[in-house]
Design a protein around this motif. Structure first.
Motif, PDB file in Angstrom:
ATOM      1  N   SER A   1      -2.732  16.297  -8.669  1.00 16.20           N
ATOM      2  CA  SER A   1      -4.074  15.783  -8.095  1.00 16.20           C
ATOM      3  C   SER A   1      -5.117  16.856  -8.431  1.00 16.20           C
ATOM      4  CB  SER A   1      -3.588  15.503  -6.567  1.00 16.20           C
ATOM      5  OG  SER A   1      -3.214  16.761  -5.805  1.00 16.20           O
ATOM      6  N   ASP A   2      -6.361  16.435  -8.074  1.00 22.37           N
ATOM      7  CA  ASP A   2      -7.490  17.455  -8.315  1.00 22.37           C
ATOM      8  C   ASP A   2      -8.572  17.080  -7.109  1.00 22.37           C
ATOM      9  OD1 ASP A   2      -8.337  15.163  -9.061  1.00 22.37           O
ATOM     10  OD2 ASP A   2      -8.964  15.633 -11.288  1.00 22.37           O
ATOM     11  N   ASP A   3      -8.015  16.766  -5.747  1.00 27.23           N
ATOM     12  CA  ASP A   3      -8.972  16.438  -4.545  1.00 27.23           C
ATOM     13  C   ASP A   3      -9.617  17.755  -4.419  1.00 27.23           C
ATOM     14  OD1 ASP A   3      -8.030  13.897  -4.765  1.00 27.23           O
ATOM     15  OD2 ASP A   3      -6.604  14.462  -3.175  1.00 27.23           O
ATOM     16  N   PHE A   4      -8.995  19.136  -4.551  1.00 23.45           N
ATOM     17  CA  PHE A   4      -9.674  20.319  -4.412  1.00 23.45           C
ATOM     18  C   PHE A   4     -10.682  20.735  -5.495  1.00 23.45           C
ATOM     19  CE2 PHE A   4      -5.779  20.933  -1.848  1.00 23.45           C
ATOM     20  CZ  PHE A   4      -6.182  20.838  -0.575  1.00 23.45           C
ATOM     21  N   ASN A   5     -11.757  21.428  -5.187  1.00 24.97           N
ATOM     22  CA  ASN A   5     -12.688  21.872  -5.938  1.00 24.97           C
ATOM     23  C   ASN A   5     -13.216  23.252  -5.805  1.00 24.97           C
ATOM     24  OD1 ASN A   5     -13.547  18.974  -7.605  1.00 24.97           O
ATOM     25  ND2 ASN A   5     -13.224  18.691  -5.305  1.00 24.97           N
ATOM     26  N   GLU A   6     -13.899  23.898  -6.677  1.00 25.80           N
ATOM     27  CA  GLU A   6     -14.558  24.844  -6.855  1.00 25.80           C
ATOM     28  C   GLU A   6     -16.064  24.449  -6.972  1.00 25.80           C
ATOM     29  OE1 GLU A   6     -14.249  29.139  -9.061  1.00 25.80           O
ATOM     30  OE2 GLU A   6     -15.082  27.508 -10.564  1.00 25.80           O
ATOM     31  N   VAL A   7     -16.847  25.105  -6.106  1.00 28.89           N
ATOM     32  CA  VAL A   7     -18.216  24.914  -6.068  1.00 28.89           C
ATOM     33  C   VAL A   7     -18.946  25.868  -6.493  1.00 28.89           C
ATOM     34  CG1 VAL A   7     -20.226  23.608  -4.677  1.00 28.89           C
ATOM     35  CG2 VAL A   7     -17.846  22.882  -4.232  1.00 28.89           C
ATOM     36  N   VAL A   8     -19.819  26.121  -7.410  1.00 31.17           N
ATOM     37  CA  VAL A   8     -20.475  27.147  -7.942  1.00 31.17           C
ATOM     38  C   VAL A   8     -22.112  26.762  -7.494  1.00 31.17           C
ATOM     39  CG1 VAL A   8     -21.203  28.684  -9.765  1.00 31.17           C
ATOM     40  CG2 VAL A   8     -19.041  27.770  -9.710  1.00 31.17           C
ATOM     41  N   LEU A   9     -22.806  27.877  -6.754  1.00 34.39           N
ATOM     42  CA  LEU A   9     -24.046  27.674  -6.555  1.00 34.39           C
ATOM     43  C   LEU A   9     -24.819  28.843  -6.867  1.00 34.39           C
ATOM     44  CD1 LEU A   9     -23.002  27.578  -2.625  1.00 34.39           C
ATOM     45  CD2 LEU A   9     -23.686  25.329  -4.117  1.00 34.39           C
ATOM     46  N   GLU A  10     -25.907  28.318  -7.852  1.00 30.01           N
ATOM     47  CA  GLU A  10     -26.515  29.265  -8.723  1.00 30.01           C
ATOM     48  C   GLU A  10     -28.048  28.876  -8.529  1.00 30.01           C
ATOM     49  OE1 GLU A  10     -24.184  30.148 -12.849  1.00 30.01           O
ATOM     50  OE2 GLU A  10     -24.493  27.816 -12.515  1.00 30.01           O
TER      51      GLU A  10
ATOM     52  N   TYR B   1       0.762  -1.140   0.140  1.00 35.11           N
ATOM     53  CA  TYR B   1       0.005   0.042   0.109  1.00 35.11           C
ATOM     54  C   TYR B   1       0.862   1.358  -0.061  1.00 35.11           C
ATOM     55  CZ  TYR B   1      -2.868   3.614   1.701  1.00 35.11           C
ATOM     56  OH  TYR B   1      -3.779   4.747   1.657  1.00 35.11           O
ATOM     57  N   ARG B   2       0.416   2.150  -0.948  1.00 34.07           N
ATOM     58  CA  ARG B   2       1.228   3.511  -0.851  1.00 34.07           C
ATOM     59  C   ARG B   2       0.679   4.617  -0.119  1.00 34.07           C
ATOM     60  NH1 ARG B   2       1.762   9.138  -1.997  1.00 34.07           N
ATOM     61  NH2 ARG B   2       3.260   9.549  -3.482  1.00 34.07           N
ATOM     62  N   PRO B   3       1.264   4.861   1.007  1.00 35.07           N
ATOM     63  CA  PRO B   3       0.642   5.920   2.076  1.00 35.07           C
ATOM     64  C   PRO B   3       0.430   7.302   1.375  1.00 35.07           C
ATOM     65  CG  PRO B   3       2.865   5.568   2.614  1.00 35.07           C
ATOM     66  CD  PRO B   3       2.485   4.493   1.520  1.00 35.07           C
ATOM     67  N   ARG B   4      -0.541   7.960   1.848  1.00 41.42           N
ATOM     68  CA  ARG B   4      -0.782   9.308   1.254  1.00 41.42           C
ATOM     69  C   ARG B   4      -0.465  10.434   1.992  1.00 41.42           C
ATOM     70  NH1 ARG B   4      -4.496   9.332  -3.246  1.00 41.42           N
ATOM     71  NH2 ARG B   4      -4.210  11.744  -3.090  1.00 41.42           N
ATOM     72  N   LEU B   5       0.099  11.545   1.959  1.00 40.88           N
ATOM     73  CA  LEU B   5       0.131  12.447   2.798  1.00 40.88           C
ATOM     74  C   LEU B   5      -1.138  12.914   3.429  1.00 40.88           C
ATOM     75  CD1 LEU B   5       2.307  15.127   0.840  1.00 40.88           C
ATOM     76  CD2 LEU B   5       2.831  13.241   2.219  1.00 40.88           C
ATOM     77  N   ALA B   6      -1.486  13.211   4.618  1.00 42.13           N
ATOM     78  CA  ALA B   6      -2.654  13.304   5.483  1.00 42.13           C
ATOM     79  C   ALA B   6      -3.770  13.997   4.586  1.00 42.13           C
ATOM     80  CB  ALA B   6      -2.342  13.599   7.019  1.00 42.13           C
ATOM     81  N   PHE B   7      -3.333  15.363   4.426  1.00 43.49           N
ATOM     82  CA  PHE B   7      -4.272  16.102   3.797  1.00 43.49           C
ATOM     83  C   PHE B   7      -4.908  15.785   2.388  1.00 43.49           C
ATOM     84  CE2 PHE B   7      -0.720  17.797   1.130  1.00 43.49           C
ATOM     85  CZ  PHE B   7      -1.578  18.425   0.209  1.00 43.49           C
ATOM     86  N   ALA B   8      -3.972  14.766   1.695  1.00 40.87           N
ATOM     87  CA  ALA B   8      -4.552  14.298   0.403  1.00 40.87           C
ATOM     88  C   ALA B   8      -4.998  12.796   0.523  1.00 40.87           C
ATOM     89  CB  ALA B   8      -3.313  14.335  -0.479  1.00 40.87           C
ATOM     90  N   SER B   9      -5.382  12.573   1.609  1.00 42.35           N
ATOM     91  CA  SER B   9      -5.950  11.108   1.772  1.00 42.35           C
ATOM     92  C   SER B   9      -7.013  10.667   0.740  1.00 42.35           C
ATOM     93  CB  SER B   9      -6.659  10.679   3.334  1.00 42.35           C
ATOM     94  OG  SER B   9      -5.802  11.130   4.343  1.00 42.35           O
ATOM     95  N   ALA B  10      -6.922   9.590   0.353  1.00 39.97           N
ATOM     96  CA  ALA B  10      -7.743   8.810  -1.018  1.00 39.97           C
ATOM     97  C   ALA B  10      -9.018   8.574  -0.364  1.00 39.97           C
ATOM     98  CB  ALA B  10      -7.163   7.694  -1.117  1.00 39.97           C
ATOM     99  N   HIS B  11     -10.151   9.203  -1.123  1.00 38.12           N
ATOM    100  CA  HIS B  11     -11.448   8.719  -1.033  1.00 38.12           C
ATOM    101  C   HIS B  11     -11.701   7.661  -1.163  1.00 38.12           C
ATOM    102  CE1 HIS B  11     -15.655   9.761  -1.465  1.00 38.12           C
ATOM    103  NE2 HIS B  11     -15.734  10.820  -0.913  1.00 38.12           N
TER     104      HIS B  11
ATOM    105  N   ILE C   1      -8.681   8.054   4.245  1.00 41.58           N
ATOM    106  CA  ILE C   1      -9.727   8.298   4.926  1.00 41.58           C
ATOM    107  C   ILE C   1     -10.564   9.534   4.360  1.00 41.58           C
ATOM    108  CG2 ILE C   1      -8.783   7.422   7.255  1.00 41.58           C
ATOM    109  CD1 ILE C   1      -7.477  10.152   7.546  1.00 41.58           C
ATOM    110  N   GLY C   2     -10.227  10.037   3.243  1.00 42.61           N
ATOM    111  CA  GLY C   2     -10.841  11.168   2.664  1.00 42.61           C
ATOM    112  C   GLY C   2     -12.115  11.275   2.669  1.00 42.61           C
ATOM    113  N   ALA C   3     -13.027  10.071   2.431  1.00 42.65           N
ATOM    114  CA  ALA C   3     -14.490  10.000   2.222  1.00 42.65           C
ATOM    115  C   ALA C   3     -15.064  10.617   3.691  1.00 42.65           C
ATOM    116  CB  ALA C   3     -14.945   8.669   1.816  1.00 42.65           C
ATOM    117  N   HIS C   4     -14.774  10.160   4.860  1.00 42.70           N
ATOM    118  CA  HIS C   4     -15.564  10.374   5.957  1.00 42.70           C
ATOM    119  C   HIS C   4     -14.892  11.431   6.840  1.00 42.70           C
ATOM    120  CE1 HIS C   4     -12.529   7.618   7.643  1.00 42.70           C
ATOM    121  NE2 HIS C   4     -12.751   8.290   8.373  1.00 42.70           N
ATOM    122  N   TRP C   5     -13.602  12.085   6.378  1.00 38.89           N
ATOM    123  CA  TRP C   5     -12.944  12.921   7.254  1.00 38.89           C
ATOM    124  C   TRP C   5     -13.478  14.055   7.837  1.00 38.89           C
ATOM    125  CZ3 TRP C   5      -9.225  11.584  10.085  1.00 38.89           C
ATOM    126  CH2 TRP C   5      -8.301  12.717  10.678  1.00 38.89           C
TER     127      TRP C   5
END
Length: 381
Positions: free
Chosen positions: A209-218, A31-41, A87-91
């Motif tokens: 990586s693209d774990d971060f997103n822009e969320v537009v609310l219209e 298993y390839r560990p991830r940096l904590a803030f970039a944890s896989a979903h 742990i990205g899903a529930h974090w």
């Protein structure tokens, strides 16, 4: 503001051992560990944790949780982060949203959301930062106006919203009324990320990586039943939420994976005196920051909301993370190569590329020190 040395109880030692044993079997060989803030979903991993009562641990049993103290959750989080687990899903829901719903939500909200969080089925993103409003939350421009048909119509943009393309909901800070004092007139709402009018766009990071997103609310409709807490109380609620976000072990364990691999590499290949000194210095500083974080966790269990102390932990912890990356880079004597087959070299390259963000996410260094300074006002030494 007092930080007390924390000693683990027998129960806490047993819990830590149980989590380590679980990780030995749950994470596959190689298993390839991830940096904590970039944890896989990874929903499957999240559900496996939930089956053991390790998601939503502090949620009371009547809402599907374990009814455990905050310190138990802290211990589990430490072990998961140190292992670089997915742990990205529930974090976000586990770290802060569940506590917010428990503290400020209606009974119907608690019964709707908390069991699904504790079972590892529903995931939340944090909707605070905006394109022109990062650490200065009082300047948010996302608005919510009353809908004549009932509920609210939300318009605005949120950024750096981790896993919004995969999660179900976003706890969103928005402005519901205008005031001279920007800290008034803010409210928090639970937005369905699949609702009409929600657009999620990935933000590609420097490492691809693209774990971060822009969320537009219209013109997104939010029912009155999804307003969290009192209308207009968003500032007080959001700042209390940040106490959970800023004081956790993810504020000093982000780069544990490359550090552990460096120690292994040094033992296996034989390190020099400079490398041994570097490892000792890092270990001592980590111990100190960890004690501060444990003290905050214990005080939360005792009913406190240590916002200033949490800001100090976040400031010291993320600065230390950056220091660890630079120290490893200096003493390792390797070329940075994100495509390297060597695990340490690969992880170090990722840490160097993403390290500048450590002191920004969750609030900049300047804001953290301002929060801590305000907490020190009137303190007698």
């Amino acid at each position: 503001m007092t930080f007390r040395p924390i000693q683990p109880t027998d129960h806490e030692r047993l819990l830590r051992s149980a989590v380590r044993e679980f990780l030995r079997t749950a994470l596959p060989p190689g298993y390839r560990p991830r940096l904590a803030f970039a944890s896989a979903h990874d929903p499957d991993f999240t559900r496996a944790l939930a089956a053991r009562g390790w998601v939503g641990m502090t949620i009371p049993k009547k809402y599907g949780g374990a009814g455990a103290p905050y310190m138990d959750r802290y211990i589990v989080a430490e072990e998961l982060l140190a292992a670089g687990a997915p742990i990205g899903a529930h974090w976000a829901a586990d770290r802060q949203t569940a506590s917010m719903i428990l503290k400020y939500g209606t009974e119907d909200q608690r019964r709707t959301y908390l069991p699904k969080i504790a079972s590892g089925e529903w995931y939340f993103s944090v909707g605070m930062s905006e394109p022109d409003s990062g650490s200065d939350l009082a300047s948010v421009r996302t608005t919510a106006r009353r809908d004549d048909a009932g509920g609210w119509i939300v318009n605005g943009t949120k950024v750096w919203t981790t896993h919004a393309h995969l999660n179900h909901f976003m706890l969103t800070l928005c402005r519901t009324s205008a005031h001279e004092d920007r800290h008034h007139g803010l409210s928090q709402m639970i937005v369905d990320l699949k609702a009409p009018g929600v657009t999620v766009r990935p933000i590609e990071f420097i490492d691809g990586s693209d774990d971060f997103n822009e969320v537009v609310l219209e013109d997104v409709h939010v029912a009155d039943t999804n307003v969290l807490g009192d209308v207009g109380a968003g500032w007080q609620q959001a700042t209390s939420e940040l106490a959970y976000e800023r004081s956790g072990p993810d504020r000093y364990l982000t780069v544990m994976a490359p550090l552990i691999e460096f120690v292994r590499r040094t033992v296996d290949r034989g390190g020099n005196a400079r490398q041994a000194e570097a490892i000792g210095g890092i270990a001592a500083k980590l111990w100190g920051v960890r004690q501060l974080g444990l003290a905050v966790a214990r005080s939360i269990d005792e009913g406190a909301m240590p916002s200033a102390e949490a800001a100090l932990v976040k400031d010291l912890g993320t600065a230390l993370e950056q220091e660890i990356v630079e120290t490893l880079r200096e003493v390792a004597g390797v070329e940075l190569d994100p495509t390297s087959d060597d695990l340490f070299e690969n992880l170090l390259a990722e840490a160097v590329a993403t390290g500048p963000s450590f002191t920004i996410r969750g609030g900049t260094t300047e804001v953290m020190r301002s929060v801590a300074a305000k907490g020190l006002e009137g303190v007698r030494w």
